[in-house]
Design a protein around this motif. Structure first.
Motif, PDB file in Angstrom:
ATOM      1  N   VAL A  97      -0.757  -5.965  -0.205  1.00 11.50           N
ATOM      2  CA  VAL A  97      -0.910  -6.477  -1.572  1.00 11.50           C
ATOM      3  C   VAL A  97      -0.640  -5.366  -2.578  1.00 11.50           C
ATOM      4  O   VAL A  97       0.115  -5.545  -3.543  1.00 11.50           O
ATOM      5  CB  VAL A  97      -2.329  -7.054  -1.773  1.00 11.50           C
ATOM      6  N   THR A  98      -1.235  -4.201  -2.347  1.00 11.19           N
ATOM      7  CA  THR A  98      -1.028  -3.075  -3.259  1.00 11.19           C
ATOM      8  C   THR A  98       0.397  -2.545  -3.172  1.00 11.19           C
ATOM      9  O   THR A  98       0.968  -2.124  -4.185  1.00 11.19           O
ATOM     10  CB  THR A  98      -2.033  -1.954  -2.943  1.00 11.19           C
ATOM     11  N   LEU A  99       0.978  -2.550  -1.979  1.00 10.43           N
ATOM     12  CA  LEU A  99       2.371  -2.113  -1.844  1.00 10.43           C
ATOM     13  C   LEU A  99       3.309  -3.024  -2.630  1.00 10.43           C
ATOM     14  O   LEU A  99       4.264  -2.549  -3.273  1.00 10.43           O
ATOM     15  CB  LEU A  99       2.770  -2.085  -0.369  1.00 10.43           C
ATOM     16  N   GLU A 100       3.043  -4.319  -2.599  1.00  9.52           N
ATOM     17  CA  GLU A 100       3.863  -5.254  -3.391  1.00  9.52           C
ATOM     18  C   GLU A 100       3.696  -4.984  -4.876  1.00  9.52           C
ATOM     19  O   GLU A 100       4.683  -4.926  -5.629  1.00  9.52           O
ATOM     20  CB  GLU A 100       3.478  -6.693  -3.075  1.00  9.52           C
ATOM     21  N   LEU A 101       2.450  -4.819  -5.319  1.00  3.36           N
ATOM     22  CA  LEU A 101       2.204  -4.539  -6.732  1.00  3.36           C
ATOM     23  C   LEU A 101       2.854  -3.224  -7.154  1.00  3.36           C
ATOM     24  O   LEU A 101       3.481  -3.149  -8.224  1.00  3.36           O
ATOM     25  CB  LEU A 101       0.693  -4.488  -6.980  1.00  3.36           C
ATOM     26  N   ALA A 254      -3.367   1.401 -10.016  1.00  7.86           N
ATOM     27  CA  ALA A 254      -3.517   0.153  -9.276  1.00  7.86           C
ATOM     28  C   ALA A 254      -4.982  -0.205  -9.092  1.00  7.86           C
ATOM     29  O   ALA A 254      -5.338  -1.388  -9.052  1.00  7.86           O
ATOM     30  CB  ALA A 254      -2.818   0.266  -7.920  1.00  7.86           C
ATOM     31  N   VAL A 255      -5.853   0.793  -8.981  1.00  7.03           N
ATOM     32  CA  VAL A 255      -7.287   0.524  -8.841  1.00  7.03           C
ATOM     33  C   VAL A 255      -7.798  -0.246 -10.055  1.00  7.03           C
ATOM     34  O   VAL A 255      -8.479  -1.264  -9.932  1.00  7.03           O
ATOM     35  CB  VAL A 255      -8.065   1.848  -8.674  1.00  7.03           C
ATOM     36  N   GLY A 265      -6.458  -6.069  -3.405  1.00 11.30           N
ATOM     37  CA  GLY A 265      -5.594  -5.039  -2.851  1.00 11.30           C
ATOM     38  C   GLY A 265      -6.351  -3.803  -2.422  1.00 11.30           C
ATOM     39  O   GLY A 265      -7.579  -3.784  -2.304  1.00 11.30           O
ATOM     40  N   PHE A 266      -5.606  -2.742  -2.206  1.00 12.17           N
ATOM     41  CA  PHE A 266      -6.148  -1.475  -1.720  1.00 12.17           C
ATOM     42  C   PHE A 266      -7.079  -0.844  -2.748  1.00 12.17           C
ATOM     43  O   PHE A 266      -8.113  -0.271  -2.396  1.00 12.17           O
ATOM     44  CB  PHE A 266      -4.982  -0.540  -1.408  1.00 12.17           C
ATOM     45  N   GLY A 267      -6.713  -0.938  -4.021  1.00 12.98           N
ATOM     46  CA  GLY A 267      -7.531  -0.351  -5.065  1.00 12.98           C
ATOM     47  C   GLY A 267      -8.884  -1.020  -5.182  1.00 12.98           C
ATOM     48  O   GLY A 267      -9.925  -0.348  -5.292  1.00 12.98           O
ATOM     49  N   LYS A 268      -8.896  -2.342  -5.170  1.00 12.01           N
ATOM     50  CA  LYS A 268     -10.159  -3.076  -5.252  1.00 12.01           C
ATOM     51  C   LYS A 268     -11.011  -2.810  -4.013  1.00 12.01           C
ATOM     52  O   LYS A 268     -12.242  -2.721  -4.103  1.00 12.01           O
ATOM     53  CB  LYS A 268      -9.900  -4.570  -5.397  1.00 12.01           C
ATOM     54  N   LEU A 269     -10.374  -2.678  -2.865  1.00 10.38           N
ATOM     55  CA  LEU A 269     -11.107  -2.341  -1.647  1.00 10.38           C
ATOM     56  C   LEU A 269     -11.784  -0.985  -1.789  1.00 10.38           C
ATOM     57  O   LEU A 269     -12.931  -0.811  -1.358  1.00 10.38           O
ATOM     58  CB  LEU A 269     -10.136  -2.328  -0.459  1.00 10.38           C
ATOM     59  N   THR A 270     -11.106  -0.030  -2.407  1.00 14.89           N
ATOM     60  CA  THR A 270     -11.677   1.300  -2.613  1.00 14.89           C
ATOM     61  C   THR A 270     -12.920   1.236  -3.490  1.00 14.89           C
ATOM     62  O   THR A 270     -13.958   1.830  -3.168  1.00 14.89           O
ATOM     63  CB  THR A 270     -10.631   2.235  -3.248  1.00 14.89           C
TER      64      THR A 270
END
Length: 319
Positions: A97-101, A254-255, A265-270
């Motif tokens: 998801v983050t890679l796409e964004l 992105a976070v 995505g990755f940012g929200k997961l962080t």
């Protein structure tokens, strides 16, 4: 050229090793006992000790680090302390998801930033230059969270053109996916585009005043060919370097963007992992981010050497 690539790969391995040590020590320096957090505040000492033994937290730090490296190399990042799911499965779900964004934001940044930079350099001192410079200043000054909220207010609430938030996988509905990702990509790519514009403009101005460009014009070449085939080509080294160096800013942006638009995505997961003290997820997220950053910069170094032969002939120093 082979020796140059090998040297860069060796440097990348050293950076990854040092980063793994810092991540390992940094996670263990966080306040609180991970075993107590996983067991709960009211758990008995026996339960806490059992959890500490299960995760190897009762071993000496060198032994814990060796276990950590061995598990990481085998793709085992442990299990989430929140839902006991394998961390690698959670990352495999969130990372695309983050890679796409990021890819869409990068596309927006390259098209807008490089295009505006070329226009500003070619039309120096004219309206196009002033407009592009103003855009660059605004893009660097406006924070992502404010621009995101403004975009939601205008495009989702007032004009009702785009959805305000949410995410639909590309495999389920490509049209809905792009419709929901276009606004976050524009928000994330705006600041990056401003940096690219300023760097492209500066590099193009230097190239347009060079002797080889004056020689090309004296030969009667068209302005389009002079700008595209000569000036822009020799300015790409700067653009490629900026693309690699700004990866960290893209990830940090992105976070914030994923939080605003509720993108899983990755940012929200962080952010969620930090708020819940989910140590295995935090450790894996930071390590994968570092690996991505190092790999991108390695590719940038190799691309830089291809674009500028003097780099690989001089042993890899950017003069």
């Amino acid at each position: 050229m082979l020796w140059f690539i090998l040297r860069r790969c060796g440097s990348a391995v050293i950076v990854l090793f040092l980063a793994s040590v810092l991540i390992f020590l940094g996670i263990r320096a966080l306040p609180g006992d991970p075993a107590t957090v996983m067991a709960g505040q009211e758990a008995s000492p026996a339960v806490v000790e059992a959890i500490r033994h299960e995760f190897g937290l009762d071993k000496p730090l060198p032994a814990q680090y060796l276990d950590y490296v061995g598990q990481t190399l085998s793709g085992n990042f442990g299990r989430s302390t929140q839902d006991q799911l394998p961390v690698i499965d959670i990352i495999a779900e969130r990372l695309p998801v983050t890679l796409e964004l990021s890819a869409l934001a990068m596309l927006v940044a390259v098209i807008v930033g490089v295009g505006a930079g070329i226009a500003a350099a070619v039309r120096r001192g004219r309206l196009a230059d002033y407009v592009a410079t103003g855009f660059g200043l605004a893009g660097l000054s406006v924070p992502h969270f404010w621009l995101g909220l403004l975009g939601i207010l205008l495009f989702a609430v007032t004009w009702r053109i785009l959805p305000a938030s949410g995410y639909v996988p590309f495999t389920e509905d490509p049209a809905q996916n792009l419709q929901r990702m276009i606004l976050p990509a524009i928000v994330l790519g705006t600041g990056f585009a401003a940096i690219l514009m300023r760097q492209t403009r500066s590099a193009m101005l230097g190239a347009l005043s060079a002797d080889y460009v004056r020689t090309a014009r004296s030969k009667g070449l068209s302005e389009t060919k002079v700008v595209g085939a000569h000036a822009l080509r020799n300015s790409l080294t700067t653009v490629v370097t900026v693309l690699g160096l700004q990866l960290g800013a893209l990830i940090s942006g992105a976070v914030v963007t994923e939080q605003i638009f509720v993108i899983p995505g990755f940012g929200k997961l962080t952010v969620d992992a930090v708020l819940t003290r989910n140590y295995p997820v935090i450790q894996a997220v930071v390590l994968i981010t570092v690996i991505g950053y190092v790999l991108v910069n390695l590719l940038v170094d190799i691309a830089y050497a291809f674009l500028n032969p003097r780099i690989r002939l001089s042993g890899g120093t950017r003069d």
